[in-house]
Each structure stands twice: as C-alpha cells, then as structure tokens.
Design a protein around this motif. Structure first.
Motif, PDB file in Angstrom:
ATOM      1  N   ALA A  45       0.870  -1.182   0.000  1.00 40.58           N
ATOM      2  CA  ALA A  45       0.000   0.000   0.000  1.00 40.58           C
ATOM      3  C   ALA A  45       0.903   1.227   0.000  1.00 40.58           C
ATOM      4  N   PRO A  46       0.923   1.987  -1.109  1.00 43.00           N
ATOM      5  CA  PRO A  46       1.763   3.181  -1.120  1.00 43.00           C
ATOM      6  C   PRO A  46       1.221   4.228  -0.149  1.00 43.00           C
ATOM      7  N   PRO A  47       2.095   4.866   0.612  1.00 45.89           N
ATOM      8  CA  PRO A  47       1.618   5.887   1.561  1.00 45.89           C
ATOM      9  C   PRO A  47       1.246   7.180   0.845  1.00 45.89           C
ATOM     10  N   ARG A  48       0.422   7.977   1.500  1.00 40.50           N
ATOM     11  CA  ARG A  48       0.106   9.327   1.028  1.00 40.50           C
ATOM     12  C   ARG A  48       1.059  10.286   1.747  1.00 40.50           C
ATOM     13  N   LEU A  49       1.683  11.163   1.001  1.00 40.14           N
ATOM     14  CA  LEU A  49       2.652  12.097   1.568  1.00 40.14           C
ATOM     15  C   LEU A  49       1.954  13.378   2.004  1.00 40.14           C
ATOM     16  N   SER A  50       2.258  13.808   3.221  1.00 44.03           N
ATOM     17  CA  SER A  50       1.719  15.055   3.754  1.00 44.03           C
ATOM     18  C   SER A  50       2.873  15.829   4.380  1.00 44.03           C
ATOM     19  N   LEU A  51       3.045  17.085   3.959  1.00 42.36           N
ATOM     20  CA  LEU A  51       4.118  17.920   4.487  1.00 42.36           C
ATOM     21  C   LEU A  51       3.517  19.250   4.933  1.00 42.36           C
ATOM     22  N   SER A  52       3.793  19.652   6.181  1.00 38.07           N
ATOM     23  CA  SER A  52       3.231  20.893   6.726  1.00 38.07           C
ATOM     24  C   SER A  52       4.217  21.511   7.701  1.00 38.07           C
ATOM     25  N   CYS A  53       3.834  22.676   8.233  1.00 36.99           N
ATOM     26  CA  CYS A  53       4.643  23.358   9.247  1.00 36.99           C
ATOM     27  C   CYS A  53       3.891  23.312  10.577  1.00 36.99           C
ATOM     28  N   ASP A  54       4.595  22.990  11.669  1.00 37.17           N
ATOM     29  CA  ASP A  54       3.938  22.975  12.974  1.00 37.17           C
ATOM     30  C   ASP A  54       3.887  24.382  13.566  1.00 37.17           C
ATOM     31  N   GLU A  55       3.374  24.512  14.797  1.00 37.83           N
ATOM     32  CA  GLU A  55       3.202  25.811  15.461  1.00 37.83           C
ATOM     33  C   GLU A  55       4.531  26.540  15.677  1.00 37.83           C
ATOM     34  N   GLN A  56       5.619  25.792  15.805  1.00 35.97           N
ATOM     35  CA  GLN A  56       6.933  26.393  16.021  1.00 35.97           C
ATOM     36  C   GLN A  56       7.642  26.720  14.703  1.00 35.97           C
ATOM     37  N   GLY A  57       6.997  26.442  13.568  1.00 32.25           N
ATOM     38  CA  GLY A  57       7.596  26.729  12.270  1.00 32.25           C
ATOM     39  C   GLY A  57       8.541  25.653  11.775  1.00 32.25           C
ATOM     40  N   SER A  58       8.425  24.447  12.325  1.00 36.16           N
ATOM     41  CA  SER A  58       9.265  23.335  11.875  1.00 36.16           C
ATOM     42  C   SER A  58       8.492  22.457  10.887  1.00 36.16           C
TER      43      SER A  58
ATOM     44  N   VAL B 212      21.057  26.696   8.066  1.00 40.70           N
ATOM     45  CA  VAL B 212      20.238  25.805   7.240  1.00 40.70           C
ATOM     46  C   VAL B 212      19.379  26.632   6.300  1.00 40.70           C
ATOM     47  N   SER B 213      19.201  26.152   5.117  1.00 47.04           N
ATOM     48  CA  SER B 213      18.339  26.788   4.116  1.00 47.04           C
ATOM     49  C   SER B 213      16.905  26.873   4.639  1.00 47.04           C
ATOM     50  N   ASN B 214      16.156  27.848   4.143  1.00 45.17           N
ATOM     51  CA  ASN B 214      14.763  28.031   4.537  1.00 45.17           C
ATOM     52  C   ASN B 214      13.867  26.920   3.965  1.00 45.17           C
ATOM     53  N   VAL B 215      14.280  26.302   2.870  1.00 41.40           N
ATOM     54  CA  VAL B 215      13.479  25.267   2.207  1.00 41.40           C
ATOM     55  C   VAL B 215      13.993  23.888   2.621  1.00 41.40           C
ATOM     56  N   THR B 216      13.067  23.045   3.069  1.00 40.11           N
ATOM     57  CA  THR B 216      13.430  21.668   3.419  1.00 40.11           C
ATOM     58  C   THR B 216      12.606  20.724   2.553  1.00 40.11           C
ATOM     59  N   THR B 217      13.183  19.571   2.281  1.00 37.14           N
ATOM     60  CA  THR B 217      12.536  18.565   1.447  1.00 37.14           C
ATOM     61  C   THR B 217      12.418  17.263   2.221  1.00 37.14           C
TER      62      THR B 217
ATOM     63  N   ASN C 137       8.942   6.102  -4.715  1.00 36.48           N
ATOM     64  CA  ASN C 137       9.636   7.132  -3.937  1.00 36.48           C
ATOM     65  C   ASN C 137       9.040   8.493  -4.280  1.00 36.48           C
ATOM     66  N   TRP C 138       8.886   9.341  -3.260  1.00 39.03           N
ATOM     67  CA  TRP C 138       8.280  10.650  -3.445  1.00 39.03           C
ATOM     68  C   TRP C 138       9.056  11.681  -2.648  1.00 39.03           C
ATOM     69  N   SER C 139       8.942  12.938  -3.058  1.00 38.31           N
ATOM     70  CA  SER C 139       9.539  14.017  -2.278  1.00 38.31           C
ATOM     71  C   SER C 139       8.671  15.252  -2.406  1.00 38.31           C
ATOM     72  N   GLN C 140       8.745  16.082  -1.379  1.00 41.77           N
ATOM     73  CA  GLN C 140       7.990  17.337  -1.373  1.00 41.77           C
ATOM     74  C   GLN C 140       8.793  18.339  -0.573  1.00 41.77           C
ATOM     75  N   SER C 141       8.770  19.605  -0.994  1.00 43.50           N
ATOM     76  CA  SER C 141       9.529  20.663  -0.327  1.00 43.50           C
ATOM     77  C   SER C 141       8.597  21.690   0.284  1.00 43.50           C
ATOM     78  N   ILE C 142       9.109  22.340   1.348  1.00 46.24           N
ATOM     79  CA  ILE C 142       8.314  23.368   2.037  1.00 46.24           C
ATOM     80  C   ILE C 142       9.269  24.378   2.665  1.00 46.24           C
ATOM     81  N   ALA C 143       8.803  25.637   2.768  1.00 47.17           N
ATOM     82  CA  ALA C 143       9.526  26.683   3.506  1.00 47.17           C
ATOM     83  C   ALA C 143       8.626  27.116   4.643  1.00 47.17           C
ATOM     84  N   CYS C 144       9.073  26.920   5.872  1.00 43.67           N
ATOM     85  CA  CYS C 144       8.258  27.274   7.041  1.00 43.67           C
ATOM     86  C   CYS C 144       8.712  28.586   7.628  1.00 43.67           C
TER      87      CYS C 144
END
Length: 177
Positions: free
Chosen positions: A96-109, A156-161, A170-177
């Motif tokens: 079962a392939p997973p669904r990818l979810s990427l977000s920022c928490d309350e502390q900006g991580s 560290v760069s502002n953008v994380t993947t 295999n999947w990847s997603q990037s975000i800037a928090c």
C-alpha cells in the motif's frame, strides 16, 4: 492495493480439474474449482473480486481485481491430469503506497507524514536532519510514519525537502516554514 493480479497454474496436457484454495489473512478459506470435461466452475466463500479468467490457448487462471490488503495470504493451485497431480503456491504480499503530507507545525518546523503505507515508509530530509520517525499502526495493517525536521546546524536553508522511500515508489515534497 487497487491493482489487478493474475495467478496461473502449471498447464498440463489432459488436465481434468483445476482447484484454487485461498487462505487470506482476513476471513475464511475460499475455493474455486474448474472441471475441464464439463467446462463448469464453482466458487465457495470467495470475494466478488476473485474469479477465473479464461484466455484463448492458455489454462484458466485466477484473477483478483482491485486487490485489497485483506487478500494478502496463500494462494494454492492444484491441477489434476492424466500425468498426476501438480501443485503451485503463491504468497501474495500486498503493498500500500503511503500518502505524503508535508506541513509546518506551530513552532515553524517542517513535519512530514507518510500516511497508511504497507510496509512502513522510510523518511529522510534534505538538508540532513537529526530527527527520528514515529510510527502509528492501523487496524488494516498499514502504518503512518511521522517525522519532524530538526536542523543539524543553525546555518540551514529556509526550504526543506521530505523524501519518502517505499517499495511501491519514492516521493519528495519541499516546504519553507
């Protein structure tokens, strides 16, 4: 999960009967029998998405449409012919392939989740992170893996993947928090 699968028995001359016995992880045993002399088939205690498939020039095969996790298990075929009785067994493993979810928490991580994968996905970060993954098991046998980005240095760069590695892809997603 969701794909179709076709399982075949050894093709023998003058076969008189083919029998599939299915022992899946969920539910009772399922049996399919096909008699070549009468061209009759019978099915007992099987899901609606499991049945014979007949193709010209080939022995009848077992087809599973839209495979479900619950159908993981042993699939045994027996062919009776003038030459004897022949067996073949398959161990069906369902990915079962997973669904990818990427977000920022309350502390900006950044927080990465690989939701409902089977087997559990492996998560990693770019740039590299010292974070560890937490797993949550579900009743259907899938696992959600959660990882929170923790920087190894302050430069560290502002953008994380987030990189998700899994046998189904295999999947990847990037975000800037």
């Amino acid at each position: 999960v969701g794909n179709s699968s076709v399982l075949t028995c050894p093709q023998k001359n003058q076969s008189t009967m083919l029998t599939w016995t299915i022992t899946s992880k969920v539910g009772g045993p399922c049996t399919l029998v096909y008699r070549t002399d009468t061209n009759m088939s019978h099915k007992t205690s099987c899901s609606d998405n499991i049945n014979w498939t007949f193709r010209a020039g080939l022995a009848p095969a077992l087809e599973i449409w839209q495979v479900r996790i619950a159908q993981e298990g042993n699939y045994s075929c027996e062919v009776a012919s003038a030459d004897g009785i022949f067996h073949m067994t398959y161990l069906l493993t369902v990915l079962a392939p997973p669904r990818l979810s990427l977000s920022c928490d309350e502390q900006g991580s950044p927080v990465c989740e690989a939701v409902a994968g089977k087997p559990p996905a492996q998560l990693s970060w770019v740039p590299e992170s010292s974070s560890s993954a937490e797993e949550k098991c579900h009743e259907d046998g899938t696992v959600t893996v959660l990882s929170k980005f923790t920087a190894c240095s302050t430069n560290v760069s502002n953008v994380t993947t987030c990189i998700v590695s899994h046998p189904a892809g295999n999947w990847s997603q990037s975000i800037a928090c």
